[in-house]
Design an enzyme around this catalytic site. Structure first.
Site, short mmCIF file in Angstrom:
data_model
loop_
_atom_site.label_atom_id
_atom_site.label_comp_id
_atom_site.label_asym_id
_atom_site.label_seq_id
_atom_site.Cartn_x
_atom_site.Cartn_y
_atom_site.Cartn_z
N ASP A 46 0.81 -1.24 0.00
CA ASP A 46 0.00 0.00 0.00
C ASP A 46 0.84 1.29 0.00
OD1 ASP A 46 -1.46 -2.14 0.94
OD2 ASP A 46 -2.36 -1.08 2.62
N GLN A 62 4.20 0.54 2.16
CA GLN A 62 4.35 -0.60 3.05
C GLN A 62 5.50 -1.43 2.52
OE1 GLN A 62 1.87 -2.10 5.87
NE2 GLN A 62 2.58 0.00 6.02
N SER A 106 -0.63 0.37 7.49
CA SER A 106 -0.95 1.53 6.64
C SER A 106 -1.54 2.72 7.37
CB SER A 106 -1.91 1.09 5.54
OG SER A 106 -1.19 0.36 4.59
N ARG A 165 -8.01 -0.70 11.18
CA ARG A 165 -6.70 -0.18 10.77
C ARG A 165 -6.81 0.85 9.65
NH1 ARG A 165 -6.68 -5.74 9.44
NH2 ARG A 165 -7.13 -6.11 7.23
N ASP A 166 -5.65 1.33 9.23
CA ASP A 166 -5.47 2.24 8.07
C ASP A 166 -6.06 3.63 8.31
OD1 ASP A 166 -4.59 -0.18 7.08
OD2 ASP A 166 -6.34 -0.53 5.82
N GLU A 224 -10.80 -2.08 3.75
CA GLU A 224 -9.46 -1.56 4.02
C GLU A 224 -9.33 -0.17 3.39
OE1 GLU A 224 -6.65 -5.31 4.78
OE2 GLU A 224 -6.90 -4.91 2.66
C1 FRU Z 1 -4.01 -3.46 2.72
C2 FRU Z 1 -3.51 -3.84 4.09
C3 FRU Z 1 -3.91 -2.82 5.13
C4 FRU Z 1 -2.86 -2.99 6.18
C5 FRU Z 1 -1.65 -3.25 5.34
C6 FRU Z 1 -0.61 -4.15 5.97
O1 FRU Z 1 -3.28 -4.06 1.71
O2 FRU Z 1 -3.95 -5.12 4.45
O3 FRU Z 1 -5.22 -2.96 5.61
O4 FRU Z 1 -2.71 -1.87 7.00
O5 FRU Z 1 -2.11 -3.83 4.15
O6 FRU Z 1 0.52 -4.23 5.15
#
Ligand code: FRU
Length: 485
Positions: A46, A62, A106, A165-166, A224
């Site tokens: 990401d 990431q 992320s 998350r995110d 996500e």
């Molecule tokens: C999306 C994800 C996010 C997470 C990240 C981890 O691709 O799964 O939800 O924060 O990748 O690498």
């Protein structure tokens, strides 16, 4: 394919020397990109922390340093002045405390004054591998040092599953408040967005509620990377729903979609005007993130991961994988979302080539299709066979992209042929090709299609339906690929 133990995947990087050999090997790959941000080593997924700060675009990805595997995730930091030329700036966030002991997952960024604020998910896991996601922050100060806050801004809510998350942070000028959108999952496994608000960036965060999206209460098992942006007075909700199949998308269970509608911050309701649309109709496009501090109410700037969770790509054999997409401008015209490559990408045009040339590794094509049906074949062999087929069926009004003709096949389990129907008949096409990707922009950005592609030495020819006009440019290199770690 290499089998990874958990210990190998989650190893902490102690010194750049540990990945120097991998870097030296990786940069020799024929599939290294020329103008797309890509992992310095290992795997990129990401985009994270995308913002304009004091005249410089900051963009992280990431990053798992060790190889083509989703393991311990860092934020690797890159910078640019024009969204085209990118330089490696070293590790942005590293997992080095209790709250992010198994990864800095992320998140987003926002610029205020001299500081750039990063918001990310601290992926904590216990000894027994139970996960607790924390929403954490860090500040990149004027002296260019990054300071992590010692404590998270908030932890997960017990009312929802562990999938929270995110964080995407936005400033709402009407409410005079910051909002954080969190991708989440309900206890009965439905995707949703949690909303937090605060008057300050680093304190005062309060849970505001779960976003209501009428009609989308049961749409995938996890959302996500959610993001709401206002463009020309219309709100756009962008997110990546997973654990569900959607019509026309083969066997894939990972998607990136958007809704245009109206966001009511008082009732926390996003009311869509119509059905969801795919942000991109291609095989490999996910976790898109909009930049902060764009400074123009009529556009957003978006970038995505060219790739999907749970999928595998041929460069795994070379111990690396991943690429970010070209940054795109998003605008609303006549109620529709249009996505176009950032204009500065034209500065990469080096030389216009005759349309019957071999395809350079980095190039751009501009095509005006002939009347009626139309076919463009990219990466065919010398005898015209094989390749990646892009076909417009005028009677049905559908585009089909078929990658079964390529020598290097991959992710066959999710499908290698996709079709979609643009809103209007195909009238123009721009294609951006780099060493391992092709991005198609149709009808002035009405629809886009992104795919990985790994042509072999023989696969560099192209052919197009007679009558179509075609222009081809060789593009230059704008990512430095330097070892900054
Ligand atoms: C999306 C994800 C996010 C997470 C990240 C981890 O691709 O799964 O939800 O924060 O990748 O690498």
């Amino acid at each position: 394919m290499k089998e990874w133990t958990r210990e190998e995947r989650y190893r902490v990087l102690q010194s750049p020397d540990e990945i120097r050999e991998l870097y030296d090997r990786t940069r020799l790959s024929v599939y290294r990109q020329h103008y797309h941000v890509q992992p310095i080593t290992g795997l990129s997924s990401d985009p994270n922390g995308f913002a304009l700060h004091k005249g410089v675009w900051h963009l992280c990805y990431q990053w798992c340093p060790w190889g083509a595997v989703h393991g311990l995730k860092y934020w690797y930091h890159t910078v640019s002045r024009d969204l085209v030329h990118w330089e490696n700036a070293g590790i942005g966030l590293k997992p080095d405390c209790f709250y992010d002991n198994r990864g800095t997952h992320s998140g987003s960024a926002i610029s205020r004054g001299d500081d750039l604020y990063f918001f990310y998910t601290g992926n904590h896991r216990d000894e027994d591998w139970t996960r607790t996601p924390y929403t954490c922050a860090a500040v990149l100060g004027a002296d260019n040092t990054l300071r992590k806050l010692p404590e998270p801004l908030f932890g997960p809510r017990d009312s929802h599953s562990e999938h929270q998350r995110d964080p995407k942070v936005v400033w709402n000028p009407v409410k005079q408040r910051y909002y954080i959108f969190i991708g989440a999952q309900t206890k009965d496994l439905r995707g949703c967005v949690l909303v937090y608000e605060s008057a300050e960036l680093l304190s005062g965060w309060r849970f505001a509620g779960q976003l209501k999206v009428p009609g989308y209460e049961s749409f995938g098992g996890m959302w996500e990377c959610p993001y709401i942006v206002n463009i020309s007075g219309r709100d756009v909700l962008i997110f990546s729903p997973q654990y569900t199949k959607l019509p026309g998308r083969g066997e894939s269970t990972n998607h990136n979609v958007y809704l245009i509608g109206r966001m009511d911050y008082d009732t926390l309701t996003f009311t869509p005007d119509g059905d969801y649309r795919h942000l991109d109709y291609g095989f490999d496009f996910y976790a898109a993130q909009g930049a902060a501090n764009v400074g123009d109410p009529d556009k957003a700037i978006l970038i995505a991961w060219i790739g999907l969770p749970d999928n595998h790509y041929p460069t795994e054999e070379e111990d690396w994988e991943g690429s970010l997409s070209l940054p795109r401008e998003l605008r609303i015209r006549d109620g529709k979302l249009l996505q176009t490559p950032i204009p500065a990408v034209e500065s990469l045009r080096e030389e216009e080539l005759p349309p019957d040339s071999l395809l350079p590794a980095a190039c751009e094509l501009e095509v005006r299709p002939a009347e009626g049906d139309f076919e463009l074949k990219l990466f065919t062999r010398g005898d015209g066979s094989g390749g990646l087929l892009f076909r417009w069926d005028a009677a049905r009004g559908t585009v089909t992209v078929d990658r079964t003709g390529l020598d290097k096949r991959f992710n066959q389990q999710v499908g290698e042929v996709l079709s979609f129907s643009p809103d209007t008949p195909l009238r123009d096409l721009r294609v951006f090709i780099d060493s391992n990707s092709a991005e198609f922009f149709l009808n002035g950005g009405e629809a886009t299609f992104t795919t990985h592609v790994y042509p072999t030495e023989d696969e560099h020819h192209l052919s197009v339906t007679p009558g179509a006009s075609l222009r081809l440019w060789r593009l230059g290199t704008s990512v430095t690929d330097a070892f900054v770690c």
